[in-house]
Motif scaffolding. Structure first.
Motif, PDB file in Angstrom:
ATOM      1  N   GLU A   3       0.839  -1.193   0.000  1.00  0.00           N
ATOM      2  CA  GLU A   3       0.000   0.000   0.000  1.00  0.00           C
ATOM      3  C   GLU A   3       0.874   1.243   0.000  1.00  0.00           C
ATOM      4  OE1 GLU A   3      -3.868   0.619   2.377  1.00  0.00           O
ATOM      5  OE2 GLU A   3      -2.362   1.734   3.505  1.00  0.00           O
ATOM      6  N   GLY A   4       0.566   2.155  -0.916  1.00  0.00           N
ATOM      7  CA  GLY A   4       1.316   3.397  -0.980  1.00  0.00           C
ATOM      8  C   GLY A   4       0.728   4.306  -2.046  1.00  0.00           C
ATOM      9  N   VAL A   5       0.962   5.587  -1.913  1.00  0.00           N
ATOM     10  CA  VAL A   5       0.443   6.541  -2.887  1.00  0.00           C
ATOM     11  C   VAL A   5       1.173   6.344  -4.217  1.00  0.00           C
ATOM     12  CG1 VAL A   5      -0.149   8.190  -1.084  1.00  0.00           C
ATOM     13  CG2 VAL A   5       2.084   8.332  -2.203  1.00  0.00           C
ATOM     14  N   LEU A  43       2.507  -9.766  -5.860  1.00  0.00           N
ATOM     15  CA  LEU A  43       2.551  -8.555  -5.057  1.00  0.00           C
ATOM     16  C   LEU A  43       1.415  -7.659  -5.551  1.00  0.00           C
ATOM     17  CD1 LEU A  43       5.422  -6.793  -3.469  1.00  0.00           C
ATOM     18  CD2 LEU A  43       3.890  -5.373  -4.797  1.00  0.00           C
ATOM     19  N   ALA A  44       0.379  -7.544  -4.734  1.00  0.00           N
ATOM     20  CA  ALA A  44      -0.777  -6.718  -5.096  1.00  0.00           C
ATOM     21  C   ALA A  44      -0.621  -5.344  -4.470  1.00  0.00           C
ATOM     22  CB  ALA A  44      -2.067  -7.377  -4.618  1.00  0.00           C
ATOM     23  N   THR A  45      -1.027  -4.315  -5.197  1.00  0.00           N
ATOM     24  CA  THR A  45      -0.944  -2.958  -4.668  1.00  0.00           C
ATOM     25  C   THR A  45      -2.340  -2.369  -4.528  1.00  0.00           C
ATOM     26  OG1 THR A  45      -0.849  -1.779  -6.798  1.00  0.00           O
ATOM     27  CG2 THR A  45       1.220  -2.653  -5.927  1.00  0.00           C
ATOM     28  N   GLN A  46      -2.461  -1.414  -3.632  1.00  0.00           N
ATOM     29  CA  GLN A  46      -3.686  -0.630  -3.546  1.00  0.00           C
ATOM     30  C   GLN A  46      -3.340   0.795  -3.124  1.00  0.00           C
ATOM     31  OE1 GLN A  46      -6.325  -2.674  -0.854  1.00  0.00           O
ATOM     32  NE2 GLN A  46      -5.369  -1.855   0.970  1.00  0.00           N
ATOM     33  N   ASN A  47      -4.143   1.714  -3.634  1.00  0.00           N
ATOM     34  CA  ASN A  47      -3.945   3.139  -3.388  1.00  0.00           C
ATOM     35  C   ASN A  47      -4.776   3.544  -2.168  1.00  0.00           C
ATOM     36  OD1 ASN A  47      -3.888   5.921  -3.414  1.00  0.00           O
ATOM     37  ND2 ASN A  47      -4.268   6.121  -5.596  1.00  0.00           N
ATOM     38  N   PRO A  48      -4.156   4.073  -1.104  1.00  0.00           N
ATOM     39  CA  PRO A  48      -4.909   4.431   0.097  1.00  0.00           C
ATOM     40  C   PRO A  48      -5.702   5.730  -0.029  1.00  0.00           C
ATOM     41  CG  PRO A  48      -2.628   5.039   0.391  1.00  0.00           C
ATOM     42  CD  PRO A  48      -2.722   4.356  -0.953  1.00  0.00           C
TER      43      PRO A  48
END
Length: 345
Positions: A55-57, A161-166
């Motif tokens: 998770e990260g911008v 590795l999955a990402t998401q925008n907080p």
């Protein structure tokens, strides 16, 4: 091979793993500025044969980190940009009708999707509908894809590795807590420091990014993954991880007062498994054939932040999962002598 010889071979493998880790950090430093903790945590997840949620911008080099890791480990890499209109077959693959060039007969052939690679970046997993999320998570868990009544094995090693925008939650499909638990680690990427951001701007705008050289092979990575299972864990370390997890569960005999007051639910058995496995993985990265309490403490936040949830009272007091974990760390003694309980209930 005698047990003594096997032990010596393992010690040699631990030394090679540490050397490979140091070379890997050196290669990544050519294109990634800082992010040492994130790199270590991603590697811990890989060695633990798990998957990670990052998770990260936007703009924090998440894609560059994963692609560079794949390049340094000589692994195949695929990036999947997840969108609201993506269907499960778009990522897992599908059966197609194909005509044989010689006989002219038609038959079904499986066309593999982008999941068929060693390292997958599932970008913005919370932007795709639950049906597609479930297909990805099932492939992560089973390491295979079913299509047309046949099972197709995914390559080994295999890491998602999955990402998401907080920042933006409108129009997203947040992962349910039960599905979050499928990820070995939940890694947060923070903004770079002032000096790091200065260096990023200097390098990128002047074209001074280096070329990543191979550090290890897929076979060596598989060897290190098997080595993790043989790393020694004392009752002290196992008991500490066990105590941290059990104290996180409200309304139980092992819970802490503030946990009963502020925690909606605590970590399940996967929490203990994750802490022990990741502590062992971190140990060999640092050249040790035994896990320590310090290894558990270093990995506890990414291991438990998605497995402990505060209630409404905690949210009103700005008590995040990380803060609750810090409070549990302060309350559970690390130097206590832990023993297997007579009553496992």
């Amino acid at each position: 091979m005698t047990s003594e010889n096997a032990h010596q071979d393992d010690l040699s493998a631990v030394k090679r793993c540490k050397e490979a880790y140091e070379r890997l950090r050196g290669e990544l430093a050519k294109v990634i500025v800082g992010q040492d903790k994130v790199i270590e945590q991603v590697l811990v997840a890989i060695l633990g044969r798990g998957h990670a949620l990052l998770e990260g911008v936007p703009g924090l080099a998440k894609t560059l980190l994963v692609s560079s890791l794949a390049e340094a480990m000589q692994l195949s890499f695929k990036r999947i940009q997840l969108t609201p209109d993506l269907m499960p077959n778009d990522v897992t693959g599908m059966e197609i009708i194909q005509e044989h060039p010689e006989t002219g007969q038609r038959g079904y052939r499986f066309l593999p999707g982008p999941l068929f690679a060693n390292m997958i970046l599932a970008d913005e997993i919370n932007r795709t509908p639950p049906k597609t999320q479930a297909a990805i998570l099932e492939a992560m868990q089973e390491r295979q894809v079913s299509a047309g009544g046949k099972v197709h094995r995914l390559p080994d090693p295999f890491f998602v590795l999955a990402t998401q925008n907080p920042l933006e939650q409108e129009g997203t499909y947040p992962l349910p807590e039960a599905q979050l638990d499928r990820f070995l680690l939940y890694i947060r990427v923070d903004y770079p420091s002032g000096a790091e951001e200065w260096e990023i701007a200097r390098r990128v705008t002047s074209g001074q990014l280096g070329k990543i050289l191979p550090v290890m092979s897929g076979e060596e990575l598989l060897e290190y993954q098997r080595l993790v299972t043989r790393v020694a864990v004392s009752d002290q370390v196992l008991g500490y991880a066990w105590a941290l997890v059990r104290s996180s569960r409200p309304a139980t005999k092992d819970s802490l007062d503030f946990v009963d007051r502020w925690v909606a639910w605590g970590a399940g058995p996967r929490g203990v498994l994750t802490l022990v496995t990741c502590a062992k993985a971190r140990a060999i990265l640092h050249g040790r054939y035994h896990a320590t309490v310090g290894d558990v403490q270093a990995i506890v936040r990414p291991a438990l932040r998605h497995r402990i949830a505060g209630n409404y009272a905690a949210q009103a007091n700005n008590l995040t999962s990380d803060r609750l974990i810090d409070m549990i760390l302060e309350a559970v003694p690390a130097d206590r002598a832990y023993h297997k309980p007579s009553d496992a209930a």
